[in-house]
Design a protein around this motif. Structure first.
Motif, mmCIF file in Angstrom:
data_model
loop_
_atom_site.group_PDB
_atom_site.id
_atom_site.type_symbol
_atom_site.label_atom_id
_atom_site.label_comp_id
_atom_site.label_asym_id
_atom_site.label_seq_id
_atom_site.Cartn_x
_atom_site.Cartn_y
_atom_site.Cartn_z
ATOM 1 N N SER A 4 2.827 -20.826 38.594
ATOM 2 C CA SER A 4 2.608 -22.240 38.912
ATOM 3 C C SER A 4 1.145 -22.531 39.229
ATOM 4 N N SER A 5 0.395 -21.525 39.653
ATOM 5 C CA SER A 5 -1.021 -21.705 39.967
ATOM 6 C C SER A 5 -1.908 -21.683 38.734
ATOM 7 N N GLY A 6 -1.312 -21.433 37.545
ATOM 8 C CA GLY A 6 -2.085 -21.365 36.314
ATOM 9 C C GLY A 6 -2.575 -19.973 35.977
ATOM 10 N N GLN A 7 -2.139 -18.972 36.746
ATOM 11 C CA GLN A 7 -2.521 -17.591 36.457
ATOM 12 C C GLN A 7 -1.771 -17.101 35.222
ATOM 13 N N VAL A 8 -2.508 -16.567 34.237
ATOM 14 C CA VAL A 8 -1.924 -16.053 33.004
ATOM 15 C C VAL A 8 -2.235 -14.562 32.913
ATOM 16 N N ARG A 9 -1.192 -13.775 32.667
ATOM 17 C CA ARG A 9 -1.385 -12.320 32.529
ATOM 18 C C ARG A 9 -0.477 -11.811 31.424
ATOM 19 N N GLY A 10 -1.028 -11.021 30.511
ATOM 20 C CA GLY A 10 -0.193 -10.531 29.418
ATOM 21 C C GLY A 10 -0.857 -9.401 28.650
ATOM 22 N N TRP A 11 -0.263 -9.073 27.483
ATOM 23 C CA TRP A 11 -0.778 -7.986 26.660
ATOM 24 C C TRP A 11 -0.251 -8.112 25.233
ATOM 25 N N ILE A 12 -1.008 -7.554 24.316
ATOM 26 C CA ILE A 12 -0.598 -7.406 22.922
ATOM 27 C C ILE A 12 -0.349 -5.921 22.695
ATOM 28 N N THR A 13 0.787 -5.575 22.090
ATOM 29 C CA THR A 13 1.141 -4.173 21.874
ATOM 30 C C THR A 13 1.421 -3.920 20.395
ATOM 31 N N ILE A 14 0.822 -2.868 19.866
ATOM 32 C CA ILE A 14 1.095 -2.406 18.503
ATOM 33 C C ILE A 14 1.754 -1.045 18.629
ATOM 34 N N ARG A 15 3.026 -0.965 18.306
ATOM 35 C CA ARG A 15 3.820 0.239 18.580
ATOM 36 C C ARG A 15 3.711 1.298 17.489
ATOM 37 N N LEU A 20 -0.641 1.054 21.075
ATOM 38 C CA LEU A 20 -1.946 0.492 21.420
ATOM 39 C C LEU A 20 -1.737 -0.847 22.123
ATOM 40 N N THR A 21 -2.398 -1.027 23.278
ATOM 41 C CA THR A 21 -2.173 -2.214 24.094
ATOM 42 C C THR A 21 -3.492 -2.881 24.440
ATOM 43 N N LEU A 22 -3.507 -4.199 24.300
ATOM 44 C CA LEU A 22 -4.656 -5.005 24.716
ATOM 45 C C LEU A 22 -4.207 -5.936 25.840
ATOM 46 N N PRO A 23 -4.616 -5.662 27.093
ATOM 47 C CA PRO A 23 -4.252 -6.556 28.197
ATOM 48 C C PRO A 23 -5.193 -7.757 28.246
ATOM 49 N N ASP A 55 -6.572 3.182 15.330
ATOM 50 C CA ASP A 55 -6.855 3.067 16.752
ATOM 51 C C ASP A 55 -8.348 2.939 17.022
ATOM 52 N N THR A 56 -9.169 3.575 16.184
ATOM 53 C CA THR A 56 -10.622 3.472 16.363
ATOM 54 C C THR A 56 -11.098 2.052 16.127
ATOM 55 N N LEU A 57 -10.564 1.414 15.081
ATOM 56 C CA LEU A 57 -10.926 0.032 14.798
ATOM 57 C C LEU A 57 -10.438 -0.893 15.903
ATOM 58 N N LEU A 58 -9.195 -0.707 16.336
ATOM 59 C CA LEU A 58 -8.633 -1.586 17.360
ATOM 60 C C LEU A 58 -9.322 -1.409 18.708
ATOM 61 N N ALA A 59 -9.886 -0.240 18.936
ATOM 62 C CA ALA A 59 -10.592 -0.008 20.191
ATOM 63 C C ALA A 59 -11.795 -0.930 20.330
ATOM 64 N N THR A 60 -12.372 -1.347 19.205
ATOM 65 C CA THR A 60 -13.506 -2.265 19.258
ATOM 66 C C THR A 60 -13.087 -3.640 19.764
ATOM 67 N N TYR A 61 -11.796 -3.958 19.688
ATOM 68 C CA TYR A 61 -11.276 -5.220 20.217
ATOM 69 C C TYR A 61 -10.733 -5.067 21.637
ATOM 70 N N GLY A 62 -10.844 -3.866 22.216
ATOM 71 C CA GLY A 62 -10.390 -3.652 23.585
ATOM 72 C C GLY A 62 -9.021 -3.031 23.722
ATOM 73 N N PHE A 63 -8.396 -2.603 22.619
ATOM 74 C CA PHE A 63 -7.085 -1.972 22.704
ATOM 75 C C PHE A 63 -7.196 -0.592 23.336
ATOM 76 N N ARG A 64 -6.147 -0.244 24.109
ATOM 77 C CA ARG A 64 -6.094 1.052 24.768
ATOM 78 C C ARG A 64 -4.876 1.821 24.270
ATOM 79 N N THR A 65 -5.044 3.138 24.137
ATOM 80 C CA THR A 65 -3.940 3.979 23.691
ATOM 81 C C THR A 65 -3.065 4.351 24.879
ATOM 82 N N GLY A 66 -1.731 4.180 24.709
ATOM 83 C CA GLY A 66 -0.782 4.512 25.759
ATOM 84 C C GLY A 66 0.511 5.022 25.170
ATOM 85 N N PRO A 67 1.490 5.350 26.026
ATOM 86 C CA PRO A 67 2.769 5.896 25.541
ATOM 87 C C PRO A 67 3.551 4.905 24.680
ATOM 88 N N GLY A 68 3.310 3.624 24.851
ATOM 89 C CA GLY A 68 4.033 2.621 24.069
ATOM 90 C C GLY A 68 3.308 2.188 22.815
#
Length: 235
Positions: free
Chosen positions: A194-205, A227-230, A212-225
């Motif tokens: 309600s305060s307008g706070q937005v939090r999320g992520w994009i995930t490529i499973r 590649l994720t971009l918060p 992953d090297t290319l996506l890392a340039t956009y800020g994606f991180r490698t994880g168990p799920g």
């Protein structure tokens, strides 16, 4: 007779004042800032007015024809039907509600540019279909309808330009949007408070090898799920 005449004329005067109430005065009373919104221009009356350069946070939404519900206004609330006029951005319609404990938007349909809304996430537009998002104070009161997202970039050979689609629901006090690609291997998920706070992520499973090297340039991180971009921001 004099008493009746006084009541009659007073009633007529109050109705006339309501019918001719300038839109800018109603908007000032509505406190659009509580919804993260602002308008640089406002003209006309509550029956037929126009808002120019309406902003949601730092994102320009366009110019709108608006019409207010006088009955809601008498109760100190705003129920404003809006329709976007800009041809470039396309149609956008719905009803904005604010004042009292309930605030938000009802039956929102159309596209909103998202370049300045999602904290740097590579999403250039959000498209709503009959979407309602209402808060009762700080609590999510109602969230329904569909939403789609279009990525602003293509990640190599990965066919993400088809976009994502899904629904919005209440999740505790917040609104939750869960979107997925047609294949289901790429997802966008975000929460709005309600305060307008937005939090999320994009995930490529299931990224392709070496991507992953290319996506890392956009800020994606490698994880168990995958590649994720918060992303995180406030409207």
């Amino acid at each position: 007779m004099n008493w009746r005449w006084a009541v009659w004329t007073t009633g007529i005067a109050l109705i006339a004042m309501l019918l001719l109430l300038p839109l800018r005065i109603a908007l000032s009373a509505a406190d659009l800032g509580s919804l993260g919104m602002s308008a640089r221009q406002a003209g006309g009356t509550i029956w037929g007015g126009r808002i120019g350069e309406l902003m949601l946070g730092r994102q320009l939404l366009g110019t709108f024809d608006v019409r207010l519900d006088p009955a809601a206004l008498l109760l100190g609330r705003i129920a404003m039907r809006f329709e976007r006029l800009d041809q470039v951005q396309g149609p956008l319609t719905g009803t904005l509600r604010t004042g009292g404990s309930i605030s938000g938007v009802e039956r929102l349909t159309g596209a909103i540019p998202a370049g300045n809304l999602l904290g740097g996430a590579p999403i250039d537009a959000l498209t709503f279909t009959d979407t309602t998002i209402l808060f009762d104070g700080k609590r999510c009161a109602e969230a329904s309808g569909r939403i789609a997202a279009n990525l602003a970039v293509r990640f190599g050979p990965l066919a993400l330009d088809r976009g994502f689609a899904g629904t919005v629901t209440c999740d505790g006090d917040r609104v939750r949007a869960r979107l997925a690609s047609e294949a289901g291997t790429e997802q966008v998920e975000f929460f709005v408070s309600s305060s307008g706070q937005v939090r999320g992520w994009i995930t490529i499973r299931s990224p392709l090898r070496g991507l992953d090297t290319l996506l890392a340039t956009y800020g994606f991180r490698t994880g168990p799920g995958g590649l994720t971009l918060p992303f995180e921001t406030r409207l």
